[in-house]
Enzyme design. Structure first.
Site, mmCIF file in Angstrom:
data_model
loop_
_atom_site.group_PDB
_atom_site.id
_atom_site.type_symbol
_atom_site.label_atom_id
_atom_site.label_comp_id
_atom_site.label_asym_id
_atom_site.label_seq_id
_atom_site.Cartn_x
_atom_site.Cartn_y
_atom_site.Cartn_z
ATOM 1 N N CYS A 2 0.828 -1.205 0.000
ATOM 2 C CA CYS A 2 0.000 0.000 0.000
ATOM 3 C C CYS A 2 0.865 1.258 0.000
ATOM 4 O O CYS A 2 2.059 1.189 0.263
ATOM 5 C CB CYS A 2 -0.879 0.031 1.242
ATOM 6 S SG CYS A 2 -1.698 -1.515 1.597
ATOM 7 N N ARG A 27 3.369 1.059 -7.277
ATOM 8 C CA ARG A 27 3.468 0.016 -6.259
ATOM 9 C C ARG A 27 2.362 -1.026 -6.390
ATOM 10 O O ARG A 27 2.420 -2.075 -5.758
ATOM 11 C CB ARG A 27 3.359 0.645 -4.854
ATOM 12 C CG ARG A 27 4.529 1.511 -4.486
ATOM 13 C CD ARG A 27 4.196 2.412 -3.315
ATOM 14 N NE ARG A 27 4.019 1.682 -2.073
ATOM 15 C CZ ARG A 27 4.938 1.593 -1.124
ATOM 16 N NH1 ARG A 27 6.089 2.182 -1.261
ATOM 17 N NH2 ARG A 27 4.682 0.932 -0.015
ATOM 18 N N TRP A 75 -3.589 -2.125 -1.040
ATOM 19 C CA TRP A 75 -3.408 -3.402 -1.720
ATOM 20 C C TRP A 75 -3.864 -4.445 -0.706
ATOM 21 O O TRP A 75 -3.199 -4.672 0.301
ATOM 22 C CB TRP A 75 -1.941 -3.582 -2.105
ATOM 23 C CG TRP A 75 -1.706 -4.709 -3.029
ATOM 24 C CD1 TRP A 75 -1.909 -4.721 -4.375
ATOM 25 C CD2 TRP A 75 -1.208 -5.998 -2.683
ATOM 26 N NE1 TRP A 75 -1.561 -5.946 -4.883
ATOM 27 C CE2 TRP A 75 -1.138 -6.737 -3.879
ATOM 28 C CE3 TRP A 75 -0.814 -6.602 -1.488
ATOM 29 C CZ2 TRP A 75 -0.685 -8.060 -3.908
ATOM 30 C CZ3 TRP A 75 -0.367 -7.905 -1.524
ATOM 31 C CH2 TRP A 75 -0.313 -8.617 -2.710
ATOM 32 N N ASN A 101 -0.175 0.702 6.307
ATOM 33 C CA ASN A 101 0.458 -0.333 5.478
ATOM 34 C C ASN A 101 0.930 -1.432 6.411
ATOM 35 O O ASN A 101 1.489 -1.130 7.461
ATOM 36 C CB ASN A 101 1.702 0.208 4.758
ATOM 37 C CG ASN A 101 1.366 1.226 3.707
ATOM 38 O OD1 ASN A 101 0.201 1.532 3.493
ATOM 39 N ND2 ASN A 101 2.386 1.744 3.050
ATOM 40 N N GLU A 483 14.659 -23.330 -10.051
ATOM 41 C CA GLU A 483 14.301 -21.914 -9.984
ATOM 42 C C GLU A 483 15.520 -21.028 -10.294
ATOM 43 O O GLU A 483 15.393 -20.012 -10.982
ATOM 44 C CB GLU A 483 13.713 -21.601 -8.598
ATOM 45 C CG GLU A 483 13.448 -20.144 -8.286
ATOM 46 C CD GLU A 483 12.443 -19.451 -9.215
ATOM 47 O OE1 GLU A 483 11.862 -20.097 -10.094
ATOM 48 O OE2 GLU A 483 12.271 -18.227 -9.054
ATOM 49 N N LYS A 487 15.551 -18.349 -13.329
ATOM 50 C CA LYS A 487 15.871 -16.918 -13.144
ATOM 51 C C LYS A 487 16.930 -16.492 -14.146
ATOM 52 O O LYS A 487 16.812 -15.472 -14.797
ATOM 53 C CB LYS A 487 16.414 -16.643 -11.731
ATOM 54 C CG LYS A 487 15.441 -16.606 -10.615
ATOM 55 C CD LYS A 487 14.474 -15.472 -10.611
ATOM 56 C CE LYS A 487 13.258 -15.718 -11.414
ATOM 57 N NZ LYS A 487 12.185 -16.488 -10.987
ATOM 58 N N GLU A 490 15.599 -16.527 -17.874
ATOM 59 C CA GLU A 490 14.555 -15.574 -18.257
ATOM 60 C C GLU A 490 15.029 -14.126 -18.285
ATOM 61 O O GLU A 490 14.534 -13.333 -19.082
ATOM 62 C CB GLU A 490 13.274 -15.735 -17.423
ATOM 63 C CG GLU A 490 13.324 -15.246 -16.001
ATOM 64 C CD GLU A 490 11.977 -15.405 -15.277
ATOM 65 O OE1 GLU A 490 12.001 -15.611 -14.072
ATOM 66 O OE2 GLU A 490 10.918 -15.319 -15.918
ATOM 67 N N HIS A 506 23.212 -39.506 -16.747
ATOM 68 C CA HIS A 506 22.321 -40.143 -17.724
ATOM 69 C C HIS A 506 22.170 -39.292 -18.982
ATOM 70 O O HIS A 506 21.242 -39.498 -19.758
ATOM 71 C CB HIS A 506 20.954 -40.414 -17.083
ATOM 72 C CG HIS A 506 21.042 -41.383 -15.933
ATOM 73 N ND1 HIS A 506 21.339 -42.715 -16.104
ATOM 74 C CD2 HIS A 506 20.923 -41.193 -14.598
ATOM 75 C CE1 HIS A 506 21.375 -43.320 -14.919
ATOM 76 N NE2 HIS A 506 21.121 -42.405 -13.979
HETATM 77 O O1 M6R Z 1 1.254 -15.684 -11.349
HETATM 78 P P1 M6R Z 1 1.731 -17.099 -11.358
HETATM 79 O O2 M6R Z 1 2.476 -17.478 -10.127
HETATM 80 O O3 M6R Z 1 0.641 -18.079 -11.636
HETATM 81 O O4 M6R Z 1 2.754 -17.173 -12.569
HETATM 82 C C1 M6R Z 1 3.297 -18.396 -12.969
HETATM 83 C C2 M6R Z 1 4.472 -18.184 -13.869
HETATM 84 O O5 M6R Z 1 4.072 -17.556 -15.059
HETATM 85 C C3 M6R Z 1 5.558 -17.337 -13.198
HETATM 86 O O6 M6R Z 1 5.960 -17.926 -12.004
HETATM 87 C C4 M6R Z 1 6.800 -17.199 -14.101
HETATM 88 O O7 M6R Z 1 7.410 -18.429 -14.255
HETATM 89 C C5 M6R Z 1 7.733 -16.157 -13.482
HETATM 90 N N1 M6R Z 1 7.778 -14.996 -14.301
HETATM 91 C C6 M6R Z 1 9.118 -16.631 -13.324
HETATM 92 O O8 M6R Z 1 9.953 -15.671 -12.802
#
Ligand code: M6R
Length: 610
Positions: A2, A27, A75, A101, A483, A487, A490, A506
C-alpha cells in the site's frame, strides 16, 4: 504494498495528496482514499475501489479547502478490495482517521474486544480496529493516543493518523514497514516512500523501528512508543523520481530481492501463535475435507510450480499423504484421477494464470476441495477455491518472480504443517523445530543478501561469458536449482538447465567442460553426500563449480571454485535462503549482458492466455 501520503502546511492539501498517490501507483493497489480536515474543522473522507481515477472523479469539484490530510492506496490483505475496506478508516465519533500499510497480527482479538465494548466496525479490515482503539485512548492529544494504541498492536505497520480537532497535526509510526517524513519550508510530509513527496522536498527522515513522528507545519518531533524523544538526522535525497519509485535500487527486481526479509516477515505474521504454535485459520472451510483426504495434487506454472514441488515434499513428509505437482498446462488435458478425497492446491502469485485456473476449475467440477495459495486478494483463483492462503508479500512488479517464490515456499510449508495438525500427524517437537526455523528465516534472508557485492563483483563477471550453466540439486535443493536456472535464463537469455544431480550421468554431463559451469545447490540435506559425488563427476569433466552451501561446511569450500554461503535452516525451508544468491547471480549476469531485467523480452508478468 500500500501507499501512504500525508501533508500539513499552508498549501491546499488535496492536490498535493492526490499527486502523491499518483506517484505511488507503480506500487500496485486495488483501491484508494483521502481524508481532509477542511477550513471549518469538518472531516471529509472519500474512498473508492479500483483505479485512482475513480477517486479523482468522486472528489472532483467538491474537494474542500484543507491544509492537512492523509491519502492512501490500498493493496488488500484483510478483506476484499471495496469502497468500505479502502483507507482511511474512521472511528465511531467520525473524528479520527487512520491509514495503514502492513498487517496487524492480533486484529481479530482487537476487533472482538472493541465490538464487545460497543464499537461499530464497518469494514473487514485490521486497520479499522486501530482507529477505534485510538478513539478509546484519546484525551486531547492524538500523538499520545496513538502511542498508547501502538502498545496494543502486534504485527507490522506504517501508520498515519489524524484527528479532526487538531487540524494542523499528523502522526506517523513505523514497525517493520517503511515510513518517511519530509521536511519542507513551513510544511511537513509523511509518505510510505520518497517518490510521493520528492516534488516538494528532498530533506527527509527515514523513520526507524518503533519511531512515532508528530508532524506540524513548523516541524517534526520524534519519540519512541513510550514518548521518550529520539534524535533522527535528516538526509538529503539525490534520487530522481524514477529511482525513488524503485526505493533507490536500479530496478524493481533488485528492490524486490531486497524486500524478501520483509515479505517473509509478513507471510509468517499471523500464522505462528504467541505460544509458538503454527495456526492456519484460513483452512477452516476445508477442515472436514482435509481430514478425509487420501491424496494431494498441486497445480502451478513456472516459479510457482517449483515452490509447489517443495510444498508437495513438505506435505508428503508431514502428513504421510501422497502429494505431487503437475504443471497447469499438462494437468488441464491429462488430469490425474480426481474425486472429493483429492485435495487440490493451486499455487499462483498473480491468481490470474489461465493455465492454473482452468485445471483448478476442472478439479472443482469433479468435487475436489480446493485450496489456493496466491499473492493477490480478489484474483480469479480466489473465486475457484474453498480456502485461500495469501502470501502477503506485497505486489511484485518485475516479471521475474523473487519475493513471491520465497513466500510461496514458506506459506506452503506452513500449510503443510496446518494440514498435518488437522490430521494429527505433526508431533509437537517437529512443530517447534519448524516454528524456530520460520522465526529465524527473515534474519537468514538478510544475511544471504549480504552476498550481493560478492556476486556482483566476483561471480557474475567471472562467469558471464560461459556457454551455459547446469544447475543441480537433490531432494529439497533440486527445486531451488530449477528456480535458479529459470531466473538466469529468463532475465539474461543465457541457456541454463536445472537437473536432479543424480541424472547428470544419464545424459546432460556431456555438456560440461571448462566453459560450461556446474551450479550446485549444496546446502545441508539428507542427500548431501550423494550430491557431492555428482559434483565430483562434473569436476572430473573440467567443469568449474559454483556452489551454494551452508555456513560452516568447510569441505564444500575445498571442492567448489566459488561458494555462496547461506545460514543453516530447516531442510524444508532451505530453498528460501539458497535461492537468494542464485537470484543475485541471475540479476548481475543480466546486468553484465545489458538486458532489460524488469521486462525481459517475450515475457509478461501475468499470463492470462492459454
Ligand atoms: O502468477 P503465477 O504465479 O501463476 O505465474 C506463474 C508463472 O508464469 C511465473 O511464475 C513465471 O514463471 C515467473 N515470471 C518466473 O519468474
Amino acid at each position: 504494498m500500500c501507499g501512504i501520503v500525508g501533508y500539513t502546511g499552508p498549501r491546499e492539501a488535496g492536490p498535493i495528496l492526490m499527486e502523491g498517490l499518483r506517484r505511488l501507483e507503480y506500487r500496485g493497489y486495488d483501491s484508494a482514499g483521502i481524508a481532509l480536515v477542511d477550513d471549518q474543522g469538518d472531516l471529509f473522507v472519500e474512498k473508492r475501489a479500483g483505479k485512482l481515477s475513480n477517486l479523482a472523479t468522486a472528489i472532483a469539484e467538491r474537494t474542500p479547502h484543507a491544509a492537512v490530510g492523509l491519502a492512501h492506496t490500498r493493496w488488500a490483505t484483510h478483506g476484499r478490495p471495496s469502497d468500505v475496506n479502502a483507507h482511511p478508516q474512521v472511528d465511531c465519533t467520525g473524528r479520527i482517521t487512520v491509514i495503514h500499510n502492513g498487517i496487524i497480527e492480533n486484529f481479530q482479538e482487537l476487533r472482538d474486544g472493541l465490538e464487545a465494548r460497543g464499537h461499530r466496525l464497518l469494514s473487514e479490515t485490521d486497520t479499522e480496529a486501530i482507529a477505534h482503539l485510538i478513539e478509546e485512548a484519546y484525551d486531547g492529544d492524538i500523538a499520545e493516543a496513538a502511542r498508547k494504541t501502538l502498545q496494543q498492536l502486534e504485527g507490522a505497520y506504517a501508520l498515519a493518523v489524524m484527528h479532526r480537532d487538531e487540524n494542523d497535526r499528523l502522526v506517523g509510526a513505523r514497525k517493520d514497514v517503511p515510513l518517511v517524513v519530509g521536511l519542507g519550508e513551513g510544511e511537513s510530509f509523511l509518505a510510505s516512500d520518497v517518490a510521493a513527496i520528492l516534488a516538494h522536498t528532498r530533506r527527509v527522515i527515514f523513520l526507524e523501528e518503533g519511531d512515532v513522528a508528530d508532524l506540524r507545519p513548523e516541524g517534526v518531533t520524534i519519540t519512541d512508543v513510550q514518548g521518550r524523544p529520539v534524535e533522527r538526522v535528516p538526509e538529503t535525497i539525490e534520487w530522481t523520481v524514477e529511482a525513488a519509485e524503485k526505493g533507490g535500487y536500479d530496478t524493481f527486481m533488485l528492490k524486490e530481492i531486497h524486500e524478501q526479509p520483509l515479505a517473509l516477515r509478513q507471510s509468517i505474521t499471523g500464522r505462528i501463535t504467541r505460544a509458538g504454535r503454527i495456526e492456519v485459520p484460513e483452512l477452516e472451510p476445508v477442515w472436514g475435507a482435509v481430514r478425509t483426504a487420501t491424496r494431494v495434487e498441486l497445480v502451478a506454472c513456472g516459479t510457482a510450480s517449483y515452490a509447489a514441488m517443495i510444498g508437495a515434499a513438505a506435505i508428503q513428509s508431514v502428513t504421510g499423504l501422497p502429494a505431487r505437482v503437475t504443471v497447469g498446462s499438462e494437468f488441464r488435458y491429462d488430469p490425474p484421477p480426481l474425486d472429493e478425497h483429492t485435495l487440490v492446491i493451486a499455487v499462483t502469485q498473480s491468481g490470474e494464470t489461465a493455465d492454473t485456473i482452468a485445471p483448478t476449475r476442472l478439479a472443482r467440477e469433479r468435487g475436489c476441495p480446493i485450496i489456493a495459495v496466491t499473492n493477490t486478494v480478489g484474483s480469479a483463483i480466489t473465486r475457484e477455491a474453498d480456502a485461500v492462503l495469501f502470501l502477503q508479500a506485497g505486489p511484485e512488479m518485475a516479471v521475474a518472480a523473487s519475493k513471491t517464490f520465497v513466500t510461496q515456499v514458506t506459506t506452503l510449508v506452513i500449510l503443510a504443517a496446518g494440514l498435518a495438525k488437522l490430521r494429527g500427524t505433526l508431533s509437537s517437537g517437529d512443530e517447534s523445530q519448524l516454528v524456530e526455523a520460520l522465526r529465524a528465516l527473515p534474519a537468514g534472508a538478510e544475511r544471504a543478501l549480504e552476498l550481493n557485492e560478492h556476486v556482483a563483483a566476483g561471480l557474475a563477471r567471472r562467469y558471464v561469458n560461459s556457454r551455459g550453466f547446469m544447475f543441480v540439486g537433490r531432494g529439497p535443493t533440486y527445486p531451488a536449482a530449477l528456480e535458479g536456472a529459470l531466473k538466469l535464463k529468463e532475465i539474461s537469455y543465457v541457456h541454463a538447465e536445472g537437473y536432479p544431480a543424480g541424472e547428470l550421468k544419464h545424459g546432460p554431463i556431456s555438456l560440461l567442460d571448462a566453459e560450461y559451469p556446474l551450479v550446485a545447490v549444496a546446502t545441508r540435506s539428507p542427500t548431501y553426500d550423494k550430491l557431492i559425488s555428482n559434483v565430483m563427476e562434473g569436476r572430473a569433466r573440467d567443469a568449474r563449480v559454483i556452489a551454494v552451501g551452508t555456513e560452516g561446511d568447510d569441505g564444500l569450500g575445498r571442492i567448489a571454485d566459488d561458494v555462496c554461503w547461506v545460514p543453516d535452516t530447516h531442510e524444508l525451508l532451505s530453498p528460501v535462503l539458497s535461492i537468494i544468491p542464485l537470484q543475485l547471480f541471475a540479476y548481475h549476469v543480466a546486468l553484465e549482458r545489458g538486458t532489460d531485467v524488469d521486462q525481459p523480452r517475450n515475457l509478461a508478468k501475468s499470463v492470462t492466455v492459454e
